[in-house]
Design an enzyme around this catalytic site. Sequence first.
Site, PDB file in Angstrom:
ATOM      1  N   ASP A   1     -10.704  -3.793  -0.953  1.00 27.35           N
ATOM      2  CA  ASP A   1      -9.653  -4.764  -0.631  1.00 27.35           C
ATOM      3  C   ASP A   1      -8.758  -4.333   0.522  1.00 27.35           C
ATOM      4  OD1 ASP A   1      -8.645  -2.720  -2.273  1.00 27.35           O
ATOM      5  OD2 ASP A   1      -8.487  -4.027  -4.008  1.00 27.35           O
TER       6      ASP A   1
ATOM      7  N   ASN B   1      -3.039  -4.691 -15.599  1.00 27.08           N
ATOM      8  CA  ASN B   1      -3.386  -6.013 -16.138  1.00 27.08           C
ATOM      9  C   ASN B   1      -4.896  -6.240 -16.148  1.00 27.08           C
ATOM     10  OD1 ASN B   1      -3.927  -6.274 -13.446  1.00 27.08           O
ATOM     11  ND2 ASN B   1      -2.483  -7.931 -13.048  1.00 27.08           N
TER      12      ASN B   1
ATOM     13  N   HIS C   1      -6.915  -5.824 -13.524  1.00 24.22           N
ATOM     14  CA  HIS C   1      -7.571  -6.225 -12.268  1.00 24.22           C
ATOM     15  C   HIS C   1      -8.521  -5.116 -11.806  1.00 24.22           C
ATOM     16  CE1 HIS C   1      -3.984  -4.606  -9.663  1.00 24.22           C
ATOM     17  NE2 HIS C   1      -4.943  -3.727  -9.654  1.00 24.22           N
TER      18      HIS C   1
ATOM     19  N   GLU D   1      -7.290 -10.638  -9.919  1.00 22.85           N
ATOM     20  CA  GLU D   1      -6.215 -10.699 -10.900  1.00 22.85           C
ATOM     21  C   GLU D   1      -6.594 -11.607 -12.068  1.00 22.85           C
ATOM     22  OE1 GLU D   1      -3.939  -8.581 -10.545  1.00 22.85           O
ATOM     23  OE2 GLU D   1      -2.566  -8.932  -8.881  1.00 22.85           O
TER      24      GLU D   1
HETATM   25  C1  F6R Z   1      -7.459  -0.522  -4.943  1.00 16.47           C
HETATM   26  C2  F6R Z   1      -7.803  -1.469  -5.979  1.00 16.47           C
HETATM   27  C3  F6R Z   1      -7.008  -1.595  -7.226  1.00 16.47           C
HETATM   28  C4  F6R Z   1      -6.576  -0.253  -7.806  1.00 16.47           C
HETATM   29  C5  F6R Z   1      -5.718  -0.478  -9.053  1.00 16.47           C
HETATM   30  C6  F6R Z   1      -5.242   0.844  -9.646  1.00 16.47           C
HETATM   31  O1  F6R Z   1      -8.377  -0.573  -3.870  1.00 16.47           O
HETATM   32  O2  F6R Z   1      -8.733  -2.195  -5.806  1.00 16.47           O
HETATM   33  O3  F6R Z   1      -7.764  -2.299  -8.179  1.00 16.47           O
HETATM   34  O4  F6R Z   1      -7.706   0.504  -8.114  1.00 16.47           O
HETATM   35  O5  F6R Z   1      -4.616  -1.259  -8.735  1.00 16.47           O
HETATM   36  O6  F6R Z   1      -4.380   1.459  -8.760  1.00 16.47           O
HETATM   37  P1  F6R Z   1      -3.869   2.939  -9.005  1.00 16.47           P
HETATM   38  O7  F6R Z   1      -5.037   3.836  -8.837  1.00 16.47           O
HETATM   39  O8  F6R Z   1      -2.837   3.155  -7.928  1.00 16.47           O
HETATM   40  O9  F6R Z   1      -3.309   2.970 -10.388  1.00 16.47           O
END
Ligand code: F6R
Length: 252
Positions: A67, A136, A138, A143
């Site tokens: 992303d 959540n 994702h 989302e």
């Molecule tokens: C990042 C991504 C997100 C993160 C998720 C967890 O490229 O796609 O899905 O993996 O938000 O983020 P952290 O590792 O910061 O808890």
Amino acid sequence: MRIICEPDYESMSRAAANIISAQIILKPDCVLGLATGGTPLGIYRQLIEWYKKGDLDFSECSAVNLDEYCGLAADDAQSYAYFMRENLFEHINIAPEKTFIPNGMNPDTENECSRYDGIIERLGGVDLQLLGIGHNGHIGFNEPGSSLPGGTNCVTLTKRTIEANRRFFSRVEDVPQKAYTMGLKGIMGAKRILLAASGESKAEILYRTFDGLIETDVPSSMLQLHGDVIVVADEAALSVIRKKAPGLLSRG
Ligand code: F6R
């Protein structure tokens, strides 16, 4: 699905890096699906260390990232393109032209999403997709909602995700509200998925991901439908699974 339980963040990172190394050694021209955020930082540090020791060679690998924030250019210090260069790509011998990330500056959403899906398709899909997980549920930035797009899409980030990511920005108002993300088709199309998680704050969602209903309200629950998922997590992240669904921990 197999869960590898490690005592802490450092050993979780080493175990996940080991799986990525094995992938590169077994298939030097593999396509790695990569993630940003706090979780993979230790994994990337470990991969860099092994590369510097001469144990890993990324020269034939390609990388597609999950992303990118909309509205941030690749040279913006908050962009995921910048994150990947700073935390991995500039320290290893991957060819820059073999690293891909959505272009957050493309205002033509349809064009950007189909361009990115085209890249994934031309690469022949992802061999090993590294994922973190949002509180959540994702994965990528897909989302929770009433439906989940299959292809790359432009999402409006939830309040919870914006809050969780504000630690990387000086003010919450600076966190972009929208992002391009690889869709569930790209993620689920990966031959193998490696989900990394650390800390107690991920314990409940990990449990719901693997022991709950498969529902669009918990996008990560789709992973139950993938035939080759490895979860590498520390004790804290697995605490709810250990309490409520210990059977998941002993699965081969
Ligand atoms: C990042 C991504 C997100 C993160 C998720 C967890 O490229 O796609 O899905 O993996 O938000 O983020 P952290 O590792 O910061 O808890």
